[in-house]
Design a protein around this motif. Structure first.
Motif, PDB file in Angstrom:
ATOM      1  N   ALA A   1      73.957  30.829  45.732  1.00  0.00           N
ATOM      2  CA  ALA A   1      75.286  31.241  46.186  1.00  0.00           C
ATOM      3  C   ALA A   1      75.720  30.324  47.320  1.00  0.00           C
ATOM      4  O   ALA A   1      74.956  30.084  48.263  1.00  0.00           O
ATOM      5  CB  ALA A   1      75.256  32.688  46.660  1.00  0.00           C
ATOM      6  N   VAL A   2      76.935  29.813  47.223  1.00  0.00           N
ATOM      7  CA  VAL A   2      77.484  28.967  48.296  1.00  0.00           C
ATOM      8  C   VAL A   2      78.700  29.691  48.886  1.00  0.00           C
ATOM      9  O   VAL A   2      78.575  30.452  49.835  1.00  0.00           O
ATOM     10  CB  VAL A   2      77.848  27.556  47.784  1.00  0.00           C
ATOM     11  CG1 VAL A   2      78.310  26.675  48.953  1.00  0.00           C
ATOM     12  CG2 VAL A   2      76.651  26.909  47.102  1.00  0.00           C
ATOM     13  N   SER A   3      79.867  29.481  48.304  1.00  0.00           N
ATOM     14  CA  SER A   3      81.064  30.143  48.825  1.00  0.00           C
ATOM     15  C   SER A   3      81.099  31.607  48.399  1.00  0.00           C
ATOM     16  O   SER A   3      80.759  31.950  47.270  1.00  0.00           O
ATOM     17  CB  SER A   3      82.327  29.415  48.351  1.00  0.00           C
ATOM     18  OG  SER A   3      82.373  29.308  46.946  1.00  0.00           O
ATOM     19  N   MET A   4      81.510  32.474  49.342  1.00  0.00           N
ATOM     20  CA  MET A   4      81.568  33.907  49.058  1.00  0.00           C
ATOM     21  C   MET A   4      82.825  34.505  49.683  1.00  0.00           C
ATOM     22  O   MET A   4      83.218  34.127  50.791  1.00  0.00           O
ATOM     23  CB  MET A   4      80.337  34.622  49.615  1.00  0.00           C
ATOM     24  CG  MET A   4      79.023  34.135  49.051  1.00  0.00           C
ATOM     25  SD  MET A   4      77.597  35.131  49.601  1.00  0.00           S
ATOM     26  CE  MET A   4      77.855  36.604  48.626  1.00  0.00           C
ATOM     27  N   LEU A   5      83.425  35.423  48.942  1.00  0.00           N
ATOM     28  CA  LEU A   5      84.599  36.149  49.427  1.00  0.00           C
ATOM     29  C   LEU A   5      84.325  37.642  49.241  1.00  0.00           C
ATOM     30  O   LEU A   5      84.171  38.106  48.115  1.00  0.00           O
ATOM     31  CB  LEU A   5      85.853  35.731  48.652  1.00  0.00           C
ATOM     32  CG  LEU A   5      87.166  36.397  49.065  1.00  0.00           C
ATOM     33  CD1 LEU A   5      87.544  36.041  50.501  1.00  0.00           C
ATOM     34  CD2 LEU A   5      88.294  35.982  48.120  1.00  0.00           C
ATOM     35  N   THR A   6      84.247  38.366  50.348  1.00  0.00           N
ATOM     36  CA  THR A   6      83.920  39.787  50.315  1.00  0.00           C
ATOM     37  C   THR A   6      85.107  40.576  50.852  1.00  0.00           C
ATOM     38  O   THR A   6      85.478  40.419  52.021  1.00  0.00           O
ATOM     39  CB  THR A   6      82.658  40.071  51.158  1.00  0.00           C
ATOM     40  OG1 THR A   6      81.593  39.217  50.707  1.00  0.00           O
ATOM     41  CG2 THR A   6      82.234  41.516  51.023  1.00  0.00           C
TER      42      THR A   6
ATOM     43  N   THR B   1      73.811  25.237  39.189  1.00  0.00           N
ATOM     44  CA  THR B   1      72.374  25.079  39.375  1.00  0.00           C
ATOM     45  C   THR B   1      72.109  25.040  40.876  1.00  0.00           C
ATOM     46  O   THR B   1      72.970  24.616  41.658  1.00  0.00           O
ATOM     47  CB  THR B   1      71.839  23.782  38.737  1.00  0.00           C
ATOM     48  OG1 THR B   1      72.354  22.652  39.461  1.00  0.00           O
ATOM     49  CG2 THR B   1      72.262  23.677  37.276  1.00  0.00           C
ATOM     50  N   PRO B   2      70.920  25.457  41.314  1.00  0.00           N
ATOM     51  CA  PRO B   2      70.629  25.425  42.746  1.00  0.00           C
ATOM     52  C   PRO B   2      70.758  24.033  43.350  1.00  0.00           C
ATOM     53  O   PRO B   2      71.161  23.888  44.504  1.00  0.00           O
ATOM     54  CB  PRO B   2      69.178  25.937  42.819  1.00  0.00           C
ATOM     55  CG  PRO B   2      69.022  26.793  41.608  1.00  0.00           C
ATOM     56  CD  PRO B   2      69.840  26.121  40.540  1.00  0.00           C
ATOM     57  N   GLU B   3      70.453  23.010  42.555  1.00  0.00           N
ATOM     58  CA  GLU B   3      70.466  21.641  43.071  1.00  0.00           C
ATOM     59  C   GLU B   3      71.880  21.084  43.219  1.00  0.00           C
ATOM     60  O   GLU B   3      72.127  20.239  44.085  1.00  0.00           O
ATOM     61  CB  GLU B   3      69.655  20.724  42.151  1.00  0.00           C
ATOM     62  CG  GLU B   3      68.169  21.051  42.067  1.00  0.00           C
ATOM     63  CD  GLU B   3      67.881  22.286  41.217  1.00  0.00           C
ATOM     64  OE1 GLU B   3      66.804  22.885  41.403  1.00  0.00           O
ATOM     65  OE2 GLU B   3      68.732  22.650  40.377  1.00  0.00           O
ATOM     66  N   THR B   4      72.805  21.533  42.385  1.00  0.00           N
ATOM     67  CA  THR B   4      74.156  20.939  42.390  1.00  0.00           C
ATOM     68  C   THR B   4      75.233  21.925  42.834  1.00  0.00           C
ATOM     69  O   THR B   4      76.424  21.616  42.746  1.00  0.00           O
ATOM     70  CB  THR B   4      74.505  20.408  40.990  1.00  0.00           C
ATOM     71  OG1 THR B   4      74.479  21.498  40.046  1.00  0.00           O
ATOM     72  CG2 THR B   4      73.529  19.341  40.557  1.00  0.00           C
ATOM     73  N   ALA B   5      74.833  23.092  43.310  1.00  0.00           N
ATOM     74  CA  ALA B   5      75.808  24.134  43.643  1.00  0.00           C
ATOM     75  C   ALA B   5      76.840  23.668  44.665  1.00  0.00           C
ATOM     76  O   ALA B   5      78.029  23.989  44.567  1.00  0.00           O
ATOM     77  CB  ALA B   5      75.079  25.377  44.160  1.00  0.00           C
ATOM     78  N   HIS B   6      76.413  22.897  45.656  1.00  0.00           N
ATOM     79  CA  HIS B   6      77.351  22.438  46.681  1.00  0.00           C
ATOM     80  C   HIS B   6      78.430  21.535  46.102  1.00  0.00           C
ATOM     81  O   HIS B   6      79.593  21.582  46.511  1.00  0.00           O
ATOM     82  CB  HIS B   6      76.607  21.697  47.799  1.00  0.00           C
ATOM     83  CG  HIS B   6      76.110  22.597  48.882  1.00  0.00           C
ATOM     84  ND1 HIS B   6      74.802  23.020  48.955  1.00  0.00           N
ATOM     85  CD2 HIS B   6      76.761  23.183  49.922  1.00  0.00           C
ATOM     86  CE1 HIS B   6      74.662  23.809  50.004  1.00  0.00           C
ATOM     87  NE2 HIS B   6      75.819  23.929  50.602  1.00  0.00           N
ATOM     88  N   VAL B   7      78.041  20.702  45.148  1.00  0.00           N
ATOM     89  CA  VAL B   7      78.993  19.767  44.547  1.00  0.00           C
ATOM     90  C   VAL B   7      79.929  20.500  43.591  1.00  0.00           C
ATOM     91  O   VAL B   7      81.113  20.157  43.472  1.00  0.00           O
ATOM     92  CB  VAL B   7      78.240  18.646  43.796  1.00  0.00           C
ATOM     93  CG1 VAL B   7      79.219  17.695  43.119  1.00  0.00           C
ATOM     94  CG2 VAL B   7      77.336  17.892  44.757  1.00  0.00           C
ATOM     95  N   GLN B   8      79.434  21.505  42.925  1.00  0.00           N
ATOM     96  CA  GLN B   8      80.188  22.203  41.885  1.00  0.00           C
ATOM     97  C   GLN B   8      81.148  23.264  42.443  1.00  0.00           C
ATOM     98  O   GLN B   8      82.014  23.747  41.708  1.00  0.00           O
ATOM     99  CB  GLN B   8      79.212  22.870  40.904  1.00  0.00           C
ATOM    100  CG  GLN B   8      78.355  21.884  40.135  1.00  0.00           C
ATOM    101  CD  GLN B   8      77.198  22.559  39.412  1.00  0.00           C
ATOM    102  OE1 GLN B   8      76.674  23.573  39.879  1.00  0.00           O
ATOM    103  NE2 GLN B   8      76.785  21.992  38.292  1.00  0.00           N
ATOM    104  N   THR B   9      80.983  23.621  43.708  1.00  0.00           N
ATOM    105  CA  THR B   9      81.768  24.723  44.270  1.00  0.00           C
ATOM    106  C   THR B   9      82.582  24.269  45.477  1.00  0.00           C
ATOM    107  O   THR B   9      82.378  23.182  46.012  1.00  0.00           O
ATOM    108  CB  THR B   9      80.852  25.884  44.690  1.00  0.00           C
ATOM    109  OG1 THR B   9      79.957  25.434  45.717  1.00  0.00           O
ATOM    110  CG2 THR B   9      80.051  26.398  43.509  1.00  0.00           C
ATOM    111  N   ARG B  10      83.472  25.144  45.898  1.00  0.00           N
ATOM    112  CA  ARG B  10      84.310  24.904  47.073  1.00  0.00           C
ATOM    113  C   ARG B  10      84.630  26.251  47.720  1.00  0.00           C
ATOM    114  O   ARG B  10      84.509  27.305  47.076  1.00  0.00           O
ATOM    115  CB  ARG B  10      85.610  24.191  46.666  1.00  0.00           C
ATOM    116  CG  ARG B  10      86.356  24.890  45.539  1.00  0.00           C
ATOM    117  CD  ARG B  10      87.597  24.135  45.123  1.00  0.00           C
ATOM    118  NE  ARG B  10      88.175  24.698  43.907  1.00  0.00           N
ATOM    119  CZ  ARG B  10      89.415  24.456  43.491  1.00  0.00           C
ATOM    120  NH1 ARG B  10      90.210  23.670  44.202  1.00  0.00           N
ATOM    121  NH2 ARG B  10      89.863  24.988  42.371  1.00  0.00           N
TER     122      ARG B  10
END
Length: 229
Positions: free
Chosen positions: A148-153, A181-190
């Motif tokens: 999990a990277v970006s979260m909106l609660t 994937t855990p390895e690419t989550a930062h690149v794939q998300t915003r």
């Protein structure tokens, strides 16, 4: 983005919101309603995953010293669902996860949001300041081989001001079709932006009204059944 594209996006979002309102009014049961709400929230924000938690007030007649709980009511995760497509054991696992109830306390992100009524818009759940009163539990990520990277609660606040639950969205993606994937989550998300937050706050309020209405109907049916019996 051109003005035309922005207008088209706004029109599409408006149509989706109207569709949600119509579907909410015709949902036959609470679980169907919550899955519908969560799916639309994810679709409108390009979120890979999300959950809805409902507040369950304790009954002082049964438990004088009891505590309100949060019920893990529905959960969706595009990456996990794609990874486990065709796995017959997945349904059993989902049923087990969705039976989880835990005390309503401010240490968890969803608990803090439910108790404070505040929205938590977090760019990276693993980089929270240790001085904050809440924390992110990495246990589910580790169990599911996820990140999990970006979260909106967002709290679900009814018209009376009561918070009946929380909508939590995870990993706003650049491309809706991408799997995390855990390895690419930062690149794939915003991070979730201000428009996402405003939109989900509005939908969460609609959802709260529907939850209240559904619970009221269920209470009325139980009362009628008790009288007839």
């Amino acid at each position: 983005m051109s003005t035309k594209s922005a207008e088209q996006l706004a029109d599409q979002t408006l149509l989706e919101v109207l569709d949600i309102a119509t579907a909410m009014s015709s949902a036959s049961d609470l679980r169907t309603l919550l899955h519908l709400i969560l799916g639309k929230c994810r679709q409108l924000t390009n979120s890979d995953a999300g959950s809805i938690f409902l507040v369950e007030p304790h009954d002082p007649r049964k438990q004088p010293e009891g505590q309100d709980q949060l019920w893990f009511a529905v959960s969706q995760n595009a990456t996990i669902e794609a990874r486990r497509a065709g796995d017959d054991s997945d349904g059993a696992m989902e049923a087990q996860v969705l039976n989880i109830r835990f005390p309503l306390s401010p240490e968890r992100l969803v608990g803090w949001s439910a108790l404070s009524g505040e929205v938590l818009n977090i760019p990276d759940a693993y980089q929270l300041d240790p001085a904050l009163p809440y924390r992110f539990d990495r246990g589910m990520d580790q169990k599911l081989d996820y990140r999990a990277v970006s979260m909106l609660t967002v709290p679900m606040r009814s018209t009376s001001g009561e918070i009946v639950g929380v909508v939590q969205l995870i990993n706003r993606k650049h491309d809706a079709a991408t799997l995390i994937t855990p390895e690419t989550a930062h690149v794939q998300t915003r991070p979730f932006d201000a428009f996402d937050q405003t939109l989900i706050e509005a939908l969460a309020s609609q959802a709260a009204v529907c939850v209240e209405r559904t619970r009221l109907l269920q209470s009325q049916e139980q009362l009628i059944d008790a009288i007839i019996a």
